[in-house]
Design a protein around this motif. Structure first.
Motif, short mmCIF file in Angstrom:
data_model
loop_
_atom_site.label_atom_id
_atom_site.label_comp_id
_atom_site.label_asym_id
_atom_site.label_seq_id
_atom_site.Cartn_x
_atom_site.Cartn_y
_atom_site.Cartn_z
N LYS A 135 0.83 -1.21 0.00
CA LYS A 135 0.00 0.00 0.00
C LYS A 135 0.86 1.26 0.00
CE LYS A 135 -3.88 -2.36 2.15
NZ LYS A 135 -4.67 -2.57 3.37
N CYS A 136 1.94 1.23 0.75
CA CYS A 136 2.90 2.34 0.71
C CYS A 136 3.46 2.49 -0.70
CB CYS A 136 4.03 2.09 1.70
SG CYS A 136 5.43 3.22 1.54
N PHE A 137 3.79 1.38 -1.32
CA PHE A 137 4.34 1.38 -2.67
C PHE A 137 3.35 1.99 -3.66
CE2 PHE A 137 5.68 -1.14 -6.55
CZ PHE A 137 6.90 -0.50 -6.71
N MET A 138 2.08 1.63 -3.53
CA MET A 138 1.04 2.18 -4.41
C MET A 138 0.94 3.69 -4.26
SD MET A 138 -1.98 -0.69 -3.89
CE MET A 138 -3.18 0.18 -4.90
N LEU A 139 0.88 4.16 -3.02
CA LEU A 139 0.78 5.60 -2.78
C LEU A 139 1.99 6.34 -3.33
CD1 LEU A 139 -0.62 5.56 0.86
CD2 LEU A 139 -1.79 6.46 -1.14
N CYS A 140 3.16 5.73 -3.21
CA CYS A 140 4.38 6.37 -3.71
C CYS A 140 4.41 6.40 -5.23
CB CYS A 140 5.61 5.66 -3.15
SG CYS A 140 5.86 5.93 -1.38
N MET A 141 3.88 5.38 -5.87
CA MET A 141 3.79 5.40 -7.33
C MET A 141 2.87 6.53 -7.80
SD MET A 141 3.81 1.46 -8.79
CE MET A 141 2.38 0.87 -7.86
N VAL A 142 1.74 6.69 -7.13
CA VAL A 142 0.81 7.76 -7.51
C VAL A 142 1.46 9.13 -7.30
CG1 VAL A 142 -1.37 8.89 -6.91
CG2 VAL A 142 -1.27 6.39 -7.07
N GLN A 172 -2.81 -3.31 -7.19
CA GLN A 172 -3.77 -4.37 -6.89
C GLN A 172 -3.30 -5.72 -7.41
OE1 GLN A 172 -7.31 -2.56 -8.56
NE2 GLN A 172 -7.89 -1.65 -6.59
N GLU A 173 -2.65 -5.72 -8.57
CA GLU A 173 -2.06 -6.96 -9.09
C GLU A 173 -1.00 -7.49 -8.13
OE1 GLU A 173 -0.44 -6.52 -13.00
OE2 GLU A 173 -2.31 -5.78 -13.87
N LEU A 174 -0.21 -6.58 -7.59
CA LEU A 174 0.85 -6.96 -6.67
C LEU A 174 0.28 -7.60 -5.41
CD1 LEU A 174 3.91 -6.91 -6.21
CD2 LEU A 174 3.68 -4.55 -5.39
N GLU A 191 -4.44 3.09 -13.90
CA GLU A 191 -3.52 2.03 -14.30
C GLU A 191 -2.50 1.74 -13.20
OE1 GLU A 191 -2.23 1.44 -18.54
OE2 GLU A 191 -2.71 3.58 -18.61
N ILE A 192 -2.02 2.80 -12.55
CA ILE A 192 -1.05 2.64 -11.47
C ILE A 192 -1.67 1.90 -10.29
CG2 ILE A 192 0.33 3.89 -9.77
CD1 ILE A 192 0.69 6.06 -11.96
N ILE A 193 -2.89 2.27 -9.94
CA ILE A 193 -3.59 1.57 -8.86
C ILE A 193 -3.78 0.11 -9.23
CG2 ILE A 193 -5.79 1.41 -7.60
CD1 ILE A 193 -5.95 4.48 -7.81
N ASP A 229 -1.77 -7.74 3.97
CA ASP A 229 -1.03 -8.44 2.92
C ASP A 229 -0.18 -9.56 3.52
OD1 ASP A 229 -0.18 -8.91 0.26
OD2 ASP A 229 1.67 -7.79 0.65
N GLN A 230 0.49 -9.29 4.63
CA GLN A 230 1.32 -10.33 5.24
C GLN A 230 0.46 -11.46 5.80
OE1 GLN A 230 4.06 -10.32 4.20
NE2 GLN A 230 5.56 -8.96 5.11
N GLU A 231 -0.70 -11.12 6.35
CA GLU A 231 -1.62 -12.16 6.82
C GLU A 231 -2.10 -13.02 5.65
OE1 GLU A 231 -3.60 -10.16 10.83
OE2 GLU A 231 -4.62 -9.95 8.91
N ARG A 232 -2.38 -12.37 4.51
CA ARG A 232 -2.81 -13.11 3.32
C ARG A 232 -1.73 -14.07 2.86
NH1 ARG A 232 -1.53 -12.93 -2.01
NH2 ARG A 232 -0.10 -11.18 -1.67
#
Length: 229
Positions: free
Chosen positions: A63-70, A94-96, A88-90, A130-133
């Motif tokens: 989630k941090c990575f997504m926000l930083c990409m945006v 989500q794919e990740l 597209e970035i989001i 994500d880590q729990e998943r």
């Protein structure tokens, strides 16, 4: 060492399962999306600077990575990035979050060998959900006495974990792929730590110095730890 260890903690990402290659693959896709604004290597540099700036705010994980990409897309484009590009970035993020959990060689065999002889713990950092998943999909939960998903892995974080486990540093062994996160803080507490290198390491976690310490073990594979126990 074998006469002292009671608790063995395992890092998760790139120690028990594949992680960083998925991030690098996503970053490459992101850089291609923005190559109309900057060369891909420059986009990568800007993304890394944004990540480091935001670590104190967002912590680690997808989630941090997504926000930083945006944010990087907004900065690089001078605010002209279209909503379609942002979508597209989001989508990349989500794919990740839905990548398969691919166990690294030897991990489950080592856990089977150690279960019942030691208290086994997961000590990892990143996004909680994500880590729990990933842990759930890994099928490894049954091996662990305790799961600790940490916001960071500094000395104070390990001290808190040891207190929770009612474990003295001299009875604790940490295994992981990052010298910075999995080894140095534990050695500072006079615990034991083993480094298991992974072929890909995020720039922020790279460590280029020679490390010598009586409580430190440099391994080639996770299975090598069985020779010390």
């Amino acid at each position: 060492m074998k006469n002292h260890i009671k608790v063995i903690a395992f890092d998760a990402d790139d120690t028990m399962w594949v992680n960083e290659p998925y991030f690098q693959e996503t970053e490459e896709k992101f850089c291609r999306l923005l190559e109309d604004f900057l060369p891909q290597h420059s986009v990568s540099q800007e993304l890394y600077k944004t990540q480091i700036k935001n670590l104190p705010l967002y912590g680690y994980g997808v989630k941090c990575f997504m926000l930083c990409m945006v944010e990087t897309a907004y900065t690089i484009s001078n605010g002209t990035a279209s909503m379609h590009l942002i979508k597209e970035i989001i989508g990349l993020g989500q794919e990740l979050l839905q990548k398969p959990v691919e166990l690294l060689e030897g991990v489950e065999e080592v856990l089977k060998a150690l279960k019942g002889k030691y208290r086994l713990v997961v000590a990892t950092k990143g996004d909680l959900l994500d880590q729990e998943r990933k842990l759930r999909k890994s099928g490894l939960q049954e091996y662990f006495h305790h799961i600790e998903i940490m916001s960071d892995k500094q000395t104070a974080d390990y001290r808190k974990l040891l207190k929770h486990l009612d474990c003295q540093p001299g009875n604790f062994l940490m295994l992981g792929n990052s010298i910075k996160s999995d080894v140095l803080p534990v050695l500072e507490l006079e615990g034991y730590a083993a480094h298991i290198p992974y072929h890909v390491t995020w720039l922020h976690e790279q460590y280029s110095h020679t490390l010598e310490h009586n409580n430190f073990m440099q391994l080639n594979t996770v299975a090598d730890i069985l020779e010390y126990l």
